[in-house]
Design an enzyme around this catalytic site. Sequence first.
Site, PDB file in Angstrom:
ATOM      1  N   ASP A 179      18.579  15.564  58.467  1.00 44.08           N
ATOM      2  CA  ASP A 179      19.615  15.720  57.455  1.00 44.08           C
ATOM      3  C   ASP A 179      20.399  14.406  57.367  1.00 44.08           C
ATOM      4  O   ASP A 179      20.201  13.484  58.171  1.00 44.08           O
ATOM      5  CB  ASP A 179      20.531  16.904  57.795  1.00 44.08           C
ATOM      6  CG  ASP A 179      21.168  17.527  56.558  1.00 44.08           C
ATOM      7  OD1 ASP A 179      21.354  16.810  55.551  1.00 44.08           O
ATOM      8  OD2 ASP A 179      21.478  18.730  56.590  1.00 44.08           O
TER       9      ASP A 179
ATOM     10  N   GLU B 100      29.388  22.646  51.992  1.00 49.94           N
ATOM     11  CA  GLU B 100      29.298  22.431  53.434  1.00 49.94           C
ATOM     12  C   GLU B 100      30.621  22.746  54.138  1.00 49.94           C
ATOM     13  O   GLU B 100      31.266  23.742  53.844  1.00 49.94           O
ATOM     14  CB  GLU B 100      28.766  21.025  53.710  1.00 49.94           C
ATOM     15  CG  GLU B 100      27.384  20.813  53.085  1.00 49.94           C
ATOM     16  CD  GLU B 100      26.675  19.562  53.553  1.00 49.94           C
ATOM     17  OE1 GLU B 100      26.776  19.219  54.744  1.00 49.94           O
ATOM     18  OE2 GLU B 100      25.988  18.931  52.722  1.00 49.94           O
TER      19      GLU B 100
END
Length: 664
Positions: free
Chosen positions: A311, A517
């Site tokens: 990521d 997020e």
Amino acid sequence: MSRALVHLLGVLWVCWWLASTGEAQTEYLRYKDPKQPVATRIKDLMSRMTLEEKIGQMVQIDRSVANDKVMKTSFIGSVLSGGGSEPLPKATAEDWVNMINEFQKGALESRLGIPMIYGIDAVHGHNNVYNATIFPHNVGLGCTRDPDLAERIGAATALEVRATGIPYVFAPCIAVCRDPRWGRCYESYSEDAKIVQEMTAIIPGLQGSIPANSRKGFPYVGGKTKVAACAKHFVGDGGTAKGINENNTLIDWHGLLSIHMPAYSDSIIKGVSTVMVSYSSWNGVKMHANRDLVTGFLKNTLKFKGFVISDWQGIDRITSPMDSNYTYSVQASIEAGVDMVMVPYKYDEFIQDLTLLVKSNIIPMERIDDAVERILLVKFTMGLFENPLADTSLVNELGSQEHRDLAREAVRKTLVLLKNGKNESTPLLPLPKKVPKILVAGSHADNLGYQCGGWTIKWQGFSGNSDTRGTTILGAIKSAVDPSTEVVFRDNPDNEFVKSNNFEYAVVVVGEPPYAETAGDSTTLTMTESGPNVINNVCGTVRCVVVIISGRPIVIEPYVSTIDALVAAWLPGTEGQGVTDVLFGDYGFTGKLARTWFKSVDQLPMNVGDPHYDPLYPFGFGLTTESVKDLVARSTSAATGVRASIFTIMLTLFIALYLTGMQN
């Protein structure tokens, strides 16, 4: 005679030299020959690559630090657009194609001419790009229980992404969100692993359906209208303690396998090209450093043959504090089985550290070769060597009417009707289109950014109606009602205004602001500040339907008794007409909750099957309605039936009387 001999020998030598040079040239081009088997091409190319060139393939950098020189001299294997990273504001498809081709030309000018692969987050349509079709987020799509719809959305998304010259998407997210306090819960299809498994049908939509004779675990991309997909985030990202993003998932091996792993197995069977590792930890071990799961289980047990990607700055987060020992982070992640690292900025440091680790015999060359072979396998399989440069042949696919119609269909099917009338005998929905005057209220009624949610144009989303093209719910209502119906909009009307206007009914649209997020992590799960006030002022005075725009269930119980009808619309995207299609009865409600709707946050985490399960609305709940057309047809059919019955009774009586008269 001797002169003639010398001349002849000279000619023969030239012929030999040309022949040998030709053979060398042919051999050199073997990895570029599409007639050769992919394995042969990979082997040939690998034999020619230096360590520097191999490590370059393992690097993914953000477009903001990329240029043709960097691509050529550092042998960069991949470039990406992070959330909101675009060539220029409101960039056209042509702008994207031109930018990406400049990077690609740099890569092709390197010694071996290995094309780079450009990636982007396309998690609900091509969401970074102006004018793209924005589909409902996964939290809504799970409520459709419709894998075919997911596959069609995948195919449409692939076309729009390819329209901008991009061959690789970081989607789908196959997290199983077990706690709505998590800021990424809207990226998850459901709290139930089976629904998430079913919705991996989006992968053949994105990539194409794998051929019947495909080997399990091998990546597949079916041509220039398809893209490489990425199943993410491996593994357990949706199970973190208290729903805290990037936190620790505390669960035993059986729980991990039964809840969080099944969709990965399905994705691999469907030929997914890449898998992204999660920021989170499993029982205290960072996933980016978890060799047992990344190499041992994903690669060896599940036989995944594509490449594993980190990521964004994922390896930096292996240490705490973040980036406190970057060399260790590089070592731990590569040893764990990460093949491509989303660096995304300090690529020189990454290349330097990994080179030193290999030359010091800390990381074996076999691990580097495994990573690069996997990356090349995806690039060869998708035809990137044959078609490295993008063109503008698909630009009309971006935001096409066909795709917007599909998104509108998706919105209709995601809507979940939670309440319809204060009692069963007086349903409010469907709403009549022809009335004197109606009220539309709430912060989310005329706000395209709120309607789309996070990961839209910008990483955290946007507010207002100018950042992309679409139809707000207010705009859709104005189009749906009869021209004679007056539509009055107030963001936050007071009680007196509502009382004094004699509205036939009201549509209240409230919910959460956009987020992505960690910024979306919430311990309270409340709607925006004005929401409760709007509900109380409007619904206490006039019949109302409340439409909730949110990325998850939120606190609603205190207001339910005041509300006549309640609709969970999730994050529907750009096509607001999908909401009004169902509110006004052009279509019926069909959606069923793919997440449990709690009474209070004190109950969380609470998922179907838990011993303390006591929801406001249970998993699978959803009222259904018929479309007005079907209602009319059924009423007409019933009326016809009644008339036929009356005729039959009268005819029977007439015959009976006639026969009685004959006997007399």
